[in-house]
Write an enzyme that holds these catalytic residues in place. Structure first.
Site, PDB file in Angstrom:
ATOM      1  N   TYR A 211      45.349  36.509  38.211  1.00  0.00           N
ATOM      2  CA  TYR A 211      43.953  36.348  38.596  1.00  0.00           C
ATOM      3  C   TYR A 211      43.305  35.256  37.751  1.00  0.00           C
ATOM      4  O   TYR A 211      43.579  35.130  36.551  1.00  0.00           O
ATOM      5  CB  TYR A 211      43.194  37.665  38.437  1.00  0.00           C
ATOM      6  CG  TYR A 211      43.698  38.762  39.349  1.00  0.00           C
ATOM      7  CD1 TYR A 211      43.177  38.925  40.630  1.00  0.00           C
ATOM      8  CD2 TYR A 211      44.705  39.624  38.936  1.00  0.00           C
ATOM      9  CE1 TYR A 211      43.642  39.916  41.472  1.00  0.00           C
ATOM     10  CE2 TYR A 211      45.175  40.626  39.779  1.00  0.00           C
ATOM     11  CZ  TYR A 211      44.640  40.772  41.044  1.00  0.00           C
ATOM     12  OH  TYR A 211      45.109  41.756  41.876  1.00  0.00           O
ATOM     13  N   GLU A 212      42.420  34.497  38.372  1.00  0.00           N
ATOM     14  CA  GLU A 212      41.862  33.308  37.754  1.00  0.00           C
ATOM     15  C   GLU A 212      41.175  33.582  36.420  1.00  0.00           C
ATOM     16  O   GLU A 212      41.192  32.737  35.518  1.00  0.00           O
ATOM     17  CB  GLU A 212      40.870  32.668  38.725  1.00  0.00           C
ATOM     18  CG  GLU A 212      40.371  31.310  38.314  1.00  0.00           C
ATOM     19  CD  GLU A 212      39.455  30.715  39.370  1.00  0.00           C
ATOM     20  OE1 GLU A 212      38.481  30.056  38.988  1.00  0.00           O
ATOM     21  OE2 GLU A 212      39.704  30.924  40.578  1.00  0.00           O
ATOM     22  N   ALA A 213      40.574  34.748  36.270  1.00  0.00           N
ATOM     23  CA  ALA A 213      39.850  35.052  35.033  1.00  0.00           C
ATOM     24  C   ALA A 213      40.773  35.439  33.880  1.00  0.00           C
ATOM     25  O   ALA A 213      40.301  35.598  32.751  1.00  0.00           O
ATOM     26  CB  ALA A 213      38.838  36.169  35.269  1.00  0.00           C
ATOM     27  N   GLY A 214      42.081  35.613  34.155  1.00  0.00           N
ATOM     28  CA  GLY A 214      43.005  35.837  33.047  1.00  0.00           C
ATOM     29  C   GLY A 214      43.906  37.049  33.137  1.00  0.00           C
ATOM     30  O   GLY A 214      44.769  37.235  32.279  1.00  0.00           O
TER      31      GLY A 214
END
Length: 254
Positions: A51-54
């Site tokens: 996921y892009e947020a980590g």
């Protein structure tokens, strides 16, 4: 089989089958989450969802509402940040990314920035986020988008994310990694691929009950239709049960 399913459920089941077990998949908010979670709970339990947020390698207990939701870290192998995730992608560690947009052209370039002139747009969208990054360096990009003449356009109002740019060889000339770019576009009508020679969008397979004539009736550019193309299966009862009872029981995205 059942005939009682929504177009979103159909798109989700078709798209999920394109995720290979053991692959690393960049997951965005919305339908990509449904797609990835369905694949994880069916044929691809060892796919690593990123996921892009980590969040990396999570096993979400319920549908996250965004890529920053705490459930995107649940039982994951790492809780990092956007910098690390994008760095892994730039280093070539992302096998597949799912993207959407407001407009797409024949070469798979996407607009998720503005409709109309940038200086005074009729509509302004959130912009790239990580879409440009994913479209630039992911080994494979799969695009999920609603098809209509206004969204399948001859010329984008703004090029947010590169597909095959202006055609064969253009990605490489622009300095993007070789052997990358979009492979599939999935709409409510069917699945498209990109011709190996021309890099133009070409019909691969139709969804159940769709007439081939609608493909170009609902496009602002000509989609190539080969003499032979496939037909996609309906969602199975088990796929629908998982989507409705386990992944998205409140119908937030379905």
């Amino acid at each position: 089989m059942t005939d009682e399913y929504s177009s979103t459920e159909l798109l989700t089941t078709v798209a999920s089958k394109l995720i290979d077990d053991g692959s690393s998949v960049m997951v965005g908010t919305g339908m990509p989450m449904l797609t990835a979670l369905l694949a994880q709970q069916t044929h691809a339990p060892d796919a690593t969802l990123i996921y892009e947020a980590g969040g990396i390698g999570a096993q979400a207990p319920a549908l996250p509402v965004s890529v920053g939701d705490e459930r995107t870290f649940h039982r994951g192998i790492a809780a990092t940040g956007m910098h690390d995730v994008m760095s892994y992608g730039q280093a070539g560690h992302i096998d597949c990314g799912f993207l959407g947009g407001a407009q797409i052209d024949r070469y798979g370039n996407l607009n998720s920035t503005v409709i109309g002139p940038q200086e005074s747009p009729a509509v302004r969208f959130p912009g790239s986020g990580g879409a440009n990054d994913i479209g630039s360096w992911a080994a494979d990009t799969i695009i999920v988008i609603r098809q209509r003449e206004e969204s399948f356009v001859e010329e984008l109002d703004f090029r947010t994310t590169p597909g095959y740019l202006d055609g064969p060889g253009a990605r490489e000339e622009a300095g993007l990694p070789r052997d990358t770019g979009p492979s599939r576009v999935i709409t409510q009508y069917g699945v498209y691929r990109f011709d190996e020679e021309t890099k133009e969008m070409t019909l691969q397979s139709l969804h159940p009950g769709v007439d081939v004539e609608v493909i170009n009736e609902q496009s602002g550019f000509e989609i190539q239709i080969p003499d032979e193309y496939g037909h996609n299966p309906q969602p199975t009862d088990e796929e629908l049960r998982i989507l409705r009872e386990e992944i998205d029981p409140r119908g937030i995205i379905r």
